[in-house]
Design a protein around this motif. Structure first.
Motif, PDB file in Angstrom:
ATOM      1  N   LEU A 351       8.063  -0.069   2.430  1.00  0.00           N
ATOM      2  CA  LEU A 351       7.639  -1.353   3.004  1.00  0.00           C
ATOM      3  C   LEU A 351       6.129  -1.515   2.933  1.00  0.00           C
ATOM      4  CD1 LEU A 351      10.055  -1.567   6.060  1.00  0.00           C
ATOM      5  CD2 LEU A 351      10.214  -2.769   3.868  1.00  0.00           C
ATOM      6  N   CYS A 352       5.397  -0.399   2.946  1.00  0.00           N
ATOM      7  CA  CYS A 352       3.951  -0.464   2.728  1.00  0.00           C
ATOM      8  C   CYS A 352       3.663  -0.980   1.319  1.00  0.00           C
ATOM      9  CB  CYS A 352       3.329   0.913   2.933  1.00  0.00           C
ATOM     10  SG  CYS A 352       1.555   0.990   2.615  1.00  0.00           S
ATOM     11  N   ALA A 353       4.427  -0.481   0.331  1.00  0.00           N
ATOM     12  CA  ALA A 353       4.261  -0.964  -1.040  1.00  0.00           C
ATOM     13  C   ALA A 353       4.565  -2.454  -1.139  1.00  0.00           C
ATOM     14  CB  ALA A 353       5.164  -0.168  -1.977  1.00  0.00           C
ATOM     15  N   HIS A 354       5.600  -2.904  -0.428  1.00  0.00           N
ATOM     16  CA  HIS A 354       5.933  -4.342  -0.421  1.00  0.00           C
ATOM     17  C   HIS A 354       4.822  -5.163   0.231  1.00  0.00           C
ATOM     18  CE1 HIS A 354       8.024  -8.105   0.243  1.00  0.00           C
ATOM     19  NE2 HIS A 354       7.888  -7.954   1.549  1.00  0.00           N
ATOM     20  N   ALA A 355       4.231  -4.640   1.308  1.00  0.00           N
ATOM     21  CA  ALA A 355       3.150  -5.371   1.972  1.00  0.00           C
ATOM     22  C   ALA A 355       1.902  -5.436   1.100  1.00  0.00           C
ATOM     23  CB  ALA A 355       2.826  -4.703   3.310  1.00  0.00           C
ATOM     24  N   LEU A 356       1.653  -4.376   0.331  1.00  0.00           N
ATOM     25  CA  LEU A 356       0.490  -4.381  -0.563  1.00  0.00           C
ATOM     26  C   LEU A 356       0.704  -5.274  -1.777  1.00  0.00           C
ATOM     27  CD1 LEU A 356      -0.513  -0.594  -0.595  1.00  0.00           C
ATOM     28  CD2 LEU A 356      -1.897  -2.495   0.268  1.00  0.00           C
ATOM     29  N   VAL A 357       1.925  -5.208  -2.338  1.00  0.00           N
ATOM     30  CA  VAL A 357       2.255  -5.970  -3.548  1.00  0.00           C
ATOM     31  C   VAL A 357       3.536  -6.743  -3.251  1.00  0.00           C
ATOM     32  CG1 VAL A 357       2.713  -5.863  -6.025  1.00  0.00           C
ATOM     33  CG2 VAL A 357       1.248  -4.134  -4.946  1.00  0.00           C
ATOM     34  N   PRO A 358       3.422  -8.002  -2.820  1.00  0.00           N
ATOM     35  CA  PRO A 358       4.628  -8.761  -2.451  1.00  0.00           C
ATOM     36  C   PRO A 358       5.662  -8.862  -3.560  1.00  0.00           C
ATOM     37  CG  PRO A 358       2.653  -9.865  -1.659  1.00  0.00           C
ATOM     38  CD  PRO A 358       2.190  -8.751  -2.531  1.00  0.00           C
ATOM     39  N   ALA A 359       5.278  -8.671  -4.812  1.00  0.00           N
ATOM     40  CA  ALA A 359       6.246  -8.721  -5.906  1.00  0.00           C
ATOM     41  C   ALA A 359       7.233  -7.565  -5.840  1.00  0.00           C
ATOM     42  CB  ALA A 359       5.521  -8.713  -7.252  1.00  0.00           C
ATOM     43  N   VAL A 360       6.893  -6.500  -5.130  1.00  0.00           N
ATOM     44  CA  VAL A 360       7.824  -5.379  -4.931  1.00  0.00           C
ATOM     45  C   VAL A 360       8.852  -5.793  -3.885  1.00  0.00           C
ATOM     46  CG1 VAL A 360       8.086  -2.996  -4.164  1.00  0.00           C
ATOM     47  CG2 VAL A 360       6.085  -3.658  -5.513  1.00  0.00           C
TER      48      VAL A 360
END
Length: 428
Positions: A351-360
């Motif tokens: 979810l950290c990756a999603h918050a950093l890169v919304p495309a994830v």
């Protein structure tokens, strides 16, 4: 003659007749149901105690339920309580938990009450460990002790396999997990007959364990994240980045494990090691918040309900704090397993990756983050794939996880595991 010899097909394993498998059904079913009831009993009792310790008790004292003060008080008190069990209860709650994995040894019956008590207190008090290792050890020991006495003609080696399969099926609410673990264990051993003949009794036990848990405890691993319907290039790219990143993060804790364990061992007494661990865990809880406490399964569900509820920095803090809490709790002597906390760490990282890169996509981040973390912490490939897959109810995620597992596995294979030998050196 030579030509005929060359053309002969290679020998294949013979299939066992049905009559040789039928006698295993009843013992496997009994072990499956009994193992599930032990797991449910320990978990339910710990949850009731947790509700009191983190609800009515601080309310009555006028202290915030998850205030920094109460976290310190509860985690130190849990360390003292578990330390007393390890010190005074016969059997000392079993061997050093840092030396145990999912394949538990058969322990003497005198050890089991103290191990159950230590595990229940740990689960209720807040350290970041799950129930799997102590519950498997209890079930394996009970099955071996009772089985060899009630059915002395049955091979002694059968009972631990049945109990482990039953407990894993109960833990995950799915017998497939048990079959995958047993097949992985059989891969390096000589077998008589075909694989499914060897899996018949363990799968029966795992099925009965999972069914019993489903009927009385209703577990679920589906986080309700948006389903992954179609794969595209960005999903594959995210997967092959996040899973190895999670594996590398997990390996940092694996490499630190023997040093942290040795530091606590210098205290030499459980009444020093465990309260000291509780003190460190209280500080980590105050830093990371209440979601970084406990085994992590209910807390993962809360994270998944609000995948946009925290900024990337907050997810990163929870990831690092939970990993440190898992490392400390496993090293200082608390009795517990590492799978469920690793699921929280991987979920928070994804979810950290999603918050950093919304495309994830959240589903991609969570599944691949959990996969990489579990590969590093458990070194069980099938369990890692299965757990990551069931968190996201989407068939398309299986292909993505298989792709992501390849670079992640290359980073962890052949390296030290988060399990120590009795002399303190890591298992490889």
């Amino acid at each position: 003659m030579a030509q005929d010899t060359v053309r002969q097909p290679p020998p294949t394993a013979s299939t066992a007749p049905a009559r040789s498998l039928l006698p295993f059904i009843l013992p496997a079913a009994v072990v499956g149901v009994a193992a599930a009831l032990v797991f449910v009993g320990v978990s339910a009792a710990a949850e009731k105690l947790q509700h009191v310790l983190w609800g009515p008790l601080p309310d009555a004292l006028g202290v915030g339920r998850y205030s920094a003060l109460w976290m310190f008080v509860m985690l130190v008190a849990t360390g003292i309580a578990v330390g007393l069990v390890v010190w005074k209860v016969p059997g000392h709650a079993g061997p050093d938990p840092a030396t145990l994995g999912l394949d538990a040894p058969v322990l003497p019956p005198v050890v089991l009450p103290g191990l159950v008590l230590a595990a229940g207190l740990m689960l209720a008090g807040g350290p970041s460990l799950g129930p799997e290792n102590p519950v498997i050890a209890v079930n394996v020991s009970l099955a071996a002790w009772l089985g060899t006495r009630l059915l002395p003609r049955t091979p002694d080696s059968l009972w631990p396999v049945l109990a482990e399969s039953a407990t894993i099926g109960a833990l995950f609410g799915a017998p497939v997990a048990a079959a995958l673990v047993v097949s992985e264990a059989l891969a390096g051993k000589p077998m008589r007959g075909r694989l499914w003949d060897n899996l018949f009794a363990p799968l029966t036990a795992g099925t009965c364990g999972a069914l019993t848990t489903d009927l009385v405890f209703h577990p679920t691993f589906d986080l309700g994240l948006p389903p992954l319907r179609h794969l595209d290039a960005k999903d594959v790219l995210a997967a092959v980045v996040i899973a190895p990143a999670a594996a590398l993060l997990g390996m940092s804790a694996v490499y630190a494990f023997p040093y942290v364990h040795a530091a606590f061992r210098r205290l030499r007494h459980p009444m020093l090691m465990l309260p000291a661990g509780g003190l460190v865990l209280g500080a980590l809880g105050a830093l990371g918040g209440h979601l970084t406490l406990f085994k992590g399964l209910a807390e993962v569900e809360e994270l998944a309900r609000h995948p946009q509820g925290w900024p990337a920095g907050r997810f990163a803090v929870m990831t690092v704090v939970k990993l440190a809490a898992l490392l400390v709790a496993a090293a200082c002597g608390f009795r517990g397993g590492r799978i469920f906390p690793a699921v929280f760490i991987g979920t928070s990282l994804g979810l950290c990756a999603h918050a950093l890169v919304p495309a994830v996509q959240p589903s991609v981040g969570v599944a691949t983050g959990v996969l990489g973390m579990l590969l590093a912490v458990t070194r069980h490939g099938w369990v890692s794939l299965f757990t990551a897959a069931v968190l996201v109810a989407s068939p398309a995620v299986l292909t993505l996880l298989c792709i992501a597992s390849l670079p992640a596995w290359l980073l962890v294979t052949g390296r030290p595991q988060m399990q120590l030998r009795p002399d303190g050196t890591p298992v490889r």
